[in-house]
Design an enzyme around this catalytic site. Structure first.
Site, short mmCIF file in Angstrom:
data_model
loop_
_atom_site.label_atom_id
_atom_site.label_comp_id
_atom_site.label_asym_id
_atom_site.label_seq_id
_atom_site.Cartn_x
_atom_site.Cartn_y
_atom_site.Cartn_z
N LYS A 1 0.85 -1.20 0.00
CA LYS A 1 0.00 0.00 0.00
C LYS A 1 0.88 1.25 0.00
O LYS A 1 2.09 1.15 0.25
CB LYS A 1 -0.91 -0.02 1.24
CG LYS A 1 -0.15 0.01 2.56
CD LYS A 1 -1.05 -0.26 3.75
CE LYS A 1 -0.22 -0.36 5.02
NZ LYS A 1 -1.04 -0.76 6.19
N TYR B 1 15.86 29.52 9.67
CA TYR B 1 14.63 30.19 10.11
C TYR B 1 14.53 30.19 11.63
O TYR B 1 14.83 29.19 12.27
CB TYR B 1 13.40 29.48 9.53
CG TYR B 1 13.22 29.74 8.06
CD1 TYR B 1 12.96 31.03 7.58
CD2 TYR B 1 13.32 28.71 7.14
CE1 TYR B 1 12.79 31.27 6.22
CE2 TYR B 1 13.15 28.93 5.78
CZ TYR B 1 12.89 30.22 5.33
OH TYR B 1 12.74 30.45 4.00
C1 LIG Z 1 -0.26 -1.90 6.65
C2 LIG Z 1 -0.85 -3.16 7.11
C3 LIG Z 1 -0.04 -4.28 7.37
C4 LIG Z 1 1.47 -4.24 7.34
O1 LIG Z 1 1.94 -3.74 8.56
P1 LIG Z 1 3.52 -3.61 8.86
O2 LIG Z 1 3.57 -3.07 10.24
O3 LIG Z 1 4.03 -2.62 7.86
O4 LIG Z 1 4.09 -4.95 8.68
C5 LIG Z 1 -0.67 -5.46 7.70
N1 LIG Z 1 -2.02 -5.54 7.80
C6 LIG Z 1 -2.82 -4.48 7.56
C7 LIG Z 1 -4.28 -4.61 7.71
C8 LIG Z 1 -2.26 -3.25 7.22
O5 LIG Z 1 -3.06 -2.21 6.99
#
Ligand SMILES: *Cc1c(COP(=O)(O)O)cnc(C)c1O
Length: 370
Positions: free
Chosen positions: A35, A264
Site C-alpha cells: 500500500k 529560520y
Molecule cells: C499496513 C498493514 C499491514 C502491514 O503492517 P507492517 O507493520 O508494515 O508490517 C498489515 N495488515 C494491515 C491490515 C495493514 O493495513
C-alpha cells in the site's frame, strides 16, 4: 546538472528482506504489503522485484491493484479496506481482487452484486484495535450470508494487532488472540476457516502464531528493511537491509562565529567557531520538518547531526570533526549506513512515515543486483 538529492532503491535488499519474512512464516504464505506506493518505494518496481517469490500483494488503492494486474501480476491481490462503494465491485471481479469485508454493508453489497465470477473474501474481525472490523453479532450474520452465497469462493478470517510491536511488558497480542478464539468458539462453524493475522511485528516476534494456524501473514515494513519495533530490536539485529537510501550533497560550506544563528527563527546558535554544511534536502523532499537539531546524518561517511530548522529545500549539518567535508561531499539522510529508524526516532516519528513521505521531486535510482 540536476539537483543532487536522490533516493536509491535497492531491490536486492528488498528480495533479501522477503526471504527473512519467509523464514519467520513457517508454512504460512505471505501477502507482501505494498500500500501507499509500496511505502514510498514505488509500487510497480517493488512488485516487479518480488514477482517470482511473493505469494500475493496486499494494498488499499484500487488504481494500484489495477496497475499491478496491467503489469502482469498474477498472484492474488488483497484489498485491505475492501471497496468504498458497490460501484467498484465489477472491477474487483474483472481484476480478480480479494476484498476485505469489514462492515455488514460491504457484506450485503458483495452478495447482492451479481458478479460474473466467484471471489475469495476476507472477513475482518474487530478483536480490540477498534478501528475496522466486525463485532461478534455482525460476524455471525456475515458468516451466515457469505456461506450461503454462490458468489463466494472462500472465506478467510482476518484481524489486525494493535500492540504486536509494544515493549515486552505491554499488552502484546494475547488479549486479541483470546478475543479471536472466543469469537470463533461462539459462532458455529467459524473454527474451520483459515486465519490471516500477522503484520511484520507479529510475524517476527510471535512464532507461536504459526501454530494458530495462520495461513497468510501480512508483512509490510520489514520488507523495506526497517524494524517494526526499533526500541526493542534494530533492523540489523533482525537481519533486514535498508531498501531506500535517501542521499544528497553539500551545496555550501560556511564558517560560523560564536553567536551566529542558523536558519529560520535562528533556533540554533553557534557557541564556538564551527563549520556547517548546507545539504540539498528539505521537507519538500520528504525530510521531516519536525526533525530537531541533533538528528543524525552522515556526511562524507561520518556521522554528525543536523543543526537548526529544516527548511523546504535545505538542512544544515554540523561539520565539526569532519575534515574531509567540502562543497559536493556526499550526505546520507537515511538508509545505507544510517538507519531510517534512528532518524525517525530522533524526529519523533516512525520509519513508515519517512518512507511514505518521500516526495515526487526526488529522483530515484534503482539497484537490482546486490
Ligand atoms: C499496513 C498493514 C499491514 C502491514 O503492517 P507492517 O507493520 O508494515 O508490517 C498489515 N495488515 C494491515 C491490515 C495493514 O493495513
Amino acid at each position: 546538472m540536476t539537483r543532487p538529492i536522490q533516493a536509491r532503491i535497492d531491490l536486492s535488499a528488498l528480495r533479501h528482506n522477503y526471504t527473512v519474512a519467509r523464514r519467520h512464516a513457517g508454512e504460512a504464505r505471505l501477502w507482501a504489503v505494498v500500500k501507499a506506493d509500496a511505502y514510498g518505494h514505488g509500487l510497480l518496481r517493488v512488485a516487479g522485484a518480488l514477482a517470482d517469490c511473493a505469494d500475493g500483494f496486499a494494498l488499499i488503492e484500487l488504481e494500484g491493484a489495477i496497475a499491478l494486474r496491467d503489469a502482469g501480476v498474477r498472484q492474488p491481490i488483497l484489498m485491505l479496506e475492501g471497496f468504498y462503494s458497490p460501484d467498484e465491485l465489477p472491477l474487483f471481479a474483472e481484476y480478480r481482487l480479494t476484498p476485505v469485508l469489514h462492515t455488514l454493508d460491504q457484506v450485503e453489497a458483495f452478495i447482492g452484486a451479481a458478479l460474473p465470477v466467484r471471489l475469495p473474501v476476507y472477513l475482518k474481525l474487530n478483536t480490540g484495535m477498534n478501528r475496522l472490523g466486525l463485532s461478534e453479532d455482525e460476524f455471525r450474520v456475515a458468516l451466515a450470508v457469505l456461506e450461503a452465497s454462490p458468489q463466494v469462493s472462500s472465506i478467510t478470517l482476518m484481524t489486525h494487532f494493535a500492540d504486536a510491536d509494544c515493549a515486552p511488558d505491554g499488552r502484546g497480542i494475547v488479549s486479541q488472540l483470546v478475543h479471536l478464539d472466543q469469537l470463533c468458539a461462539r459462532i458455529s462453524g467459524a473454527r474451520q476457516y483459515p486465519l490471516c493475522l500477522s503484520n511484520s511485528a507479529a510475524l517476527t516476534r510471535y512464532p507461536e502464531l504459526r501454530q494458530h494456524p495462520e495461513i497468510w501473514a501480512r508483512p509490510g515494513i520489514m520488507l523495506y528493511g526497517a524494524s517494526p519495533y526499533p526500541e526493542l530490536q534494530t533492523a540489523v539485529a533482525l537481519d533486514l537491509r535498508p531498501v531506500m537510501t535517501l542521499h544528497s550533497r553539500l551545496i555550501a560550506v560556511r564558517s560560523l562565529a560564536p553567536g551566529d544563528r542558523v536558519g529560520y527563527s535562528g533556533c540554533f546558535t553557534a557557541e564556538q567557531p564551527m563549520q556547517i554544511g548546507i545539504v540539498a534536502c528539505g521537507y519538500a523532499d520528504g525530510y521531516p520538518r519536525h526533525a530537531p537539531t541533533g538528528t543524525p546524518v552522515l556526511v562524507a561517511g561520518q556521522r554528525t547531526r543536523t543543526v537548526g530548522r529544516v527548511s523546504m529545500d535545505k538542512i544544515c549539518v554540523d561539520l565539526t570533526g569532519i575534515s574531509a567535508a567540502a562543497c559536493g561531499s556526499p550526505v546520507v539522510l537515511w538508509g545505507e549506513g544510517l538507519s531510517a529508524d534512528e532518524v525517525a526516532t530522533a524526529a519523533g516519528t516512525i520509519s513508515y512515515e519517512l518512507f511514505c513521505a518521500l516526495s515526487g521531486r526526488v529522483a530515484v535510482e534503482v539497484i537490482r543486483e546486490g
